[in-house]
Design an enzyme around this catalytic site. Sequence first.
Site, PDB file in Angstrom:
ATOM      1  N   ASP A   8       0.598   6.502   0.696  1.00 33.63           N
ATOM      2  CA  ASP A   8      -0.450   6.312  -0.299  1.00 33.63           C
ATOM      3  C   ASP A   8      -0.732   4.808  -0.382  1.00 33.63           C
ATOM      4  OD1 ASP A   8      -2.145   6.998  -2.577  1.00 33.63           O
ATOM      5  OD2 ASP A   8      -0.565   6.116  -3.801  1.00 33.63           O
ATOM      6  N   ASP A  10      -2.874   2.835  -3.444  1.00 34.21           N
ATOM      7  CA  ASP A  10      -2.820   2.282  -4.806  1.00 34.21           C
ATOM      8  C   ASP A  10      -1.528   2.711  -5.499  1.00 34.21           C
ATOM      9  OD1 ASP A  10      -6.048   1.589  -5.638  1.00 34.21           O
ATOM     10  OD2 ASP A  10      -5.686   2.908  -3.941  1.00 34.21           O
TER      11      ASP A  10
END
Length: 223
Positions: A8, A10
């Site tokens: 991922d 953020d």
Amino acid sequence: MPPAFIFDLDGTLVDTAPDLLATMNTILSREGRPTLAPAELRLLVGRGARNLIGEAFRRTGAPADAAKLDALYDAFIADYGSHVAAASRPFPGVAETLERMKADGARMAVLTNKPHGPTKMLIEQLGLGRFFGVVAGQGWRPWLKPDPRLFEAVLSGIGGRSGGAVAIGDSITDVEMARAGDVPVILMSYGYTPEPAASLGADAVLDDFREVPAAARRLLGTA
């Protein structure tokens, strides 16, 4: 074949909250809304910009007018793209760990619900692009996390499952994606989620990104 790591963005690799907050508050101010505090924004990131806008409007008054949502989204992307890496920085240990993993032959990709254009801009401006064989944001394919078709497309792009694969994220979306893709998942405790990472059912929860390679080896049975 070496293992594959699907990251991922953020709240996992990069602390993007300062620039996201600046843009979200710009949009809210234009609409005559109160602005969000940093702690509030960190609870809303992870399911794409449209969801972020919708949640921000619900927290600051009446829900966003559906007829205006496309215009609000376009305004958000335009503003955010103008300062995507102004204050966003990799979390401690990220760059050095990715460097070591690359040297060890790890196959790495980024899979995020952040729009694809800003995702590419952010990664390149922070000097992280050289680490990833695939960078996939919203719009790269017609699906969002946790859709398993998106996960499989990214995994295929870096060589598939041979050698094993691990997902690394910070939220329930990442856990759901990993479960749908039948791979183990590591969550970072410092990320953006309204629930504590330890409560989300991950295979491992880490406080320090530098612990990711060792944790992945344990999960893949290659320690």
